[in-house]
Design an enzyme around this catalytic site. Structure first.
Site: not given
Ligand code: SIN
Length: 495
Positions: A168-169, A192-193, A247, A268-269, A302, A397
């Site tokens: 969602w971010n 799948k959003p 996550s 991508e965690l 992330c 985090e």
């Molecule tokens: C993310 O937070 O997963 C992506 C951040 C980015 O693409 O810079």
């Protein structure tokens, strides 16, 4: 912030026009009969109001999507790379043309400040443009042979139907970063959003179809409790690849599950990014980049700086200037043009960030920034000093607008502390010493290092981490490899 002064306008359903009041959004799955399909209510994180009703798909819809994806793959893989490129290019143009609608949608779905949301549309579109170009560059190799009557060649072919589970971010960019290379490679993709941000995904799929993209090549399946849908698609052997951003615990669960059908995985965690500021740094520019890295998306990225290590000689000056800059941030309703920090996405997100502040203060840290009169999912942007290794803010985090400052004395200590974590996504360092910049960037156990750069993400560069931060790379020429299998063809002539 109060719920009352946030916009409660609903979002448009069946058009790509500005919000028009119809609140139902349907998953984008060809052949879907939504007459009896359940729906779930989507609420604004800023106001708490219901802004739309969304298809709540289950196993039947997941099975339909997988059937479509298999058919879609068989057709799409035969489309020439030049035609795929042209469609991706057209989609890129359509996304740019729909910038205001997409930005407003993201702002309402997850509370991203509107100015940042517009920036995200550009970032998202960048992946479409980049992979439109890359589609034409999927080439193979001819290998030398020791036998005069043999020819050895290497082909790169699409892996097959893909499941992309997106967060969602970054409701648009994390979709295009996965879907664009998948489509460019010749794969079909089911997205799948996240349950919080389905509308952006649905709008992206509509734009794809509007420019002539085949509906079975890119589908969107929405669900309030996604485990049912994900489990079915994970168990379906026709889905050959899964790409996930989210996550670390969920990523590990998916990785374990993928073994049964031997899927290719990209994960991508989580991150826990250190930001090292050495005493030869330009303090003002380091402060500006910490601001950009830490408070982008309210700290819900992330790659955002999660632990800020500052060398002793400049610690007090840096802390004072950072706190002053943070106190100037405009916290408010995300649709306002002046807002720099909006609400966090959910109660759970707000509670976690707030608990990191409370735990640190209770354990002896000091707040350097002013308090805000915040309600709902808002958290006051906060700088903390006197932070120690055992505090939660240093272990996990945060995913919120909290900047813990830690003092260090020398380069070795800084690198050791930076690497002392199971995570390894992004790290940053600030120095004017070229030797130090080179040494430290090589010593950091991370997939991405920003040297005097707090915002390294860009479509043409590889993005991804090591250790508990995941597997594989997205973006750039590396990103498309994740969607391609390597086939060796050995041909004996004249037989
Ligand atoms: C993310 O937070 O997963 C992506 C951040 C980015 O693409 O810079």
């Amino acid at each position: 912030m109060t719920a009352s002064n946030a916009s409660s306008q609903t979002l448009a359903n069946d058009t790509l026009e500005a919000p028009a009041g119809d609140t139902v959004y349907t998953a984008v799955i060809p052949g879907l009969d939504d007459t009896d399909l359940k729906r779930y209510s989507l609420r604004s994180p800023a106001s708490g109001d219901v802004i739309a009703e969304i298809s709540d798909c289950g196993v039947a819809q997941a099975r339909l999507a997988a059937d479509n994806a298999q058919r879609g793959f068989e057709a799409w893989r035969k489309v020439s790379p030049f035609e795929r490129a042209a469609l991706l290019k057209a989609w890129h143009r359509a996304v740019i043309d729909a910038k205001e609608l997409l930005a407003l949608t993201m702002t309402r779905e997850m509370g991203k400040p509107i100015k940042e949301a517009r920036g995200e549309v550009d970032y998202a579109a960048g992946f479409l443009e980049w992979y439109a170009e890359q589609a034409k560059r999927i080439d193979g190799d001819i290998l030398p042979s020791q036998h005069p009557d043999k020819r050895l060649s290497v082909l790169r072919q699409p892996v097959g139907p893909v499941l992309a589970i997106t967060p969602w971010n970054f409701p648009a960019a994390m979709i295009t970063r996965k879907v664009a290379p998948g489509l460019a490679a010749g794969c079909s993709v089911i997205v799948k959003p996240a349950e919080q941000t389905p509308i952006t995904a649905i709008l992206l799929a509509r734009l794809w179809q509007q420019v002539g993209g085949p509906a079975e090549a890119f589908q969107v399946i929405t669900a309030e409790r996604p485990a049912e849908v994900s489990d079915l698609l994970m168990d379906d052997a026709r889905i050959r690849k899964v790409t996930f951003t989210g996550s670390t615990p969920v990523g590990k669960h998916l990785y374990a599950k993928s073994a049964a059908t031997m899927k290719r995985m990209s994960l991508e965690l989580g991150g826990h990014a250190p930001f090292l500021v050495f005493d030869d740094a330009d303090i003002d520019s380091a402060v500006a980049e910490v601001m950009a890295s830490k408070f982008r998306n309210g700290g819900q990225t992330c790659v955002c700086a999660n632990r800020i290590y500052v060398q002793r000689a400049i610690f007090d000056t840096f802390a004072e200037r950072l706190a002053a800059a943070v106190d100037d941030l405009v916290v408010g309703e995300p649709e306002s043009e002046s807002t720099q920090v909006g609400p966090l996405v959910s109660q759970a997100g707000r509670d976690k960030a707030q608990s990191h502040i409370d735990d640190a203060l209770a354990s002896g840290a000091k707040r350097l920034t002013r308090e805000h009169d915040v309600e709902g999912f808002f958290v006051a942007p906060t700088v903390l000093s006197g932070v120690t290794a055992g505090m939660r803010v240093m272990q996990e985090e945060t995913f919120g607008p909290v900047a813990p400052l830690i003092v260090f004395d020398d380069e070795d200590e800084a690198v050791r502390q930076a690497n002392d974590t199971p995570f390894g996504l992004a790290a940053y360092l600030w120095t004017r010493n070229l030797g130090r910049a080179t040494r430290v960037s090589e010593a950091l156990d991370y997939g991405i290092v920003g040297v005097n750069d707090g915002g390294p993400s860009t479509p043409q560069a590889p993005f991804g981490g090591v250790k508990d931060s995941g597997l594989g790379r997205e973006g750039g020429r590396y990103g498309i490899d994740e969607y391609l299998d390597t086939k060796f063809v050995s041909t004996r002539l004249d037989r």
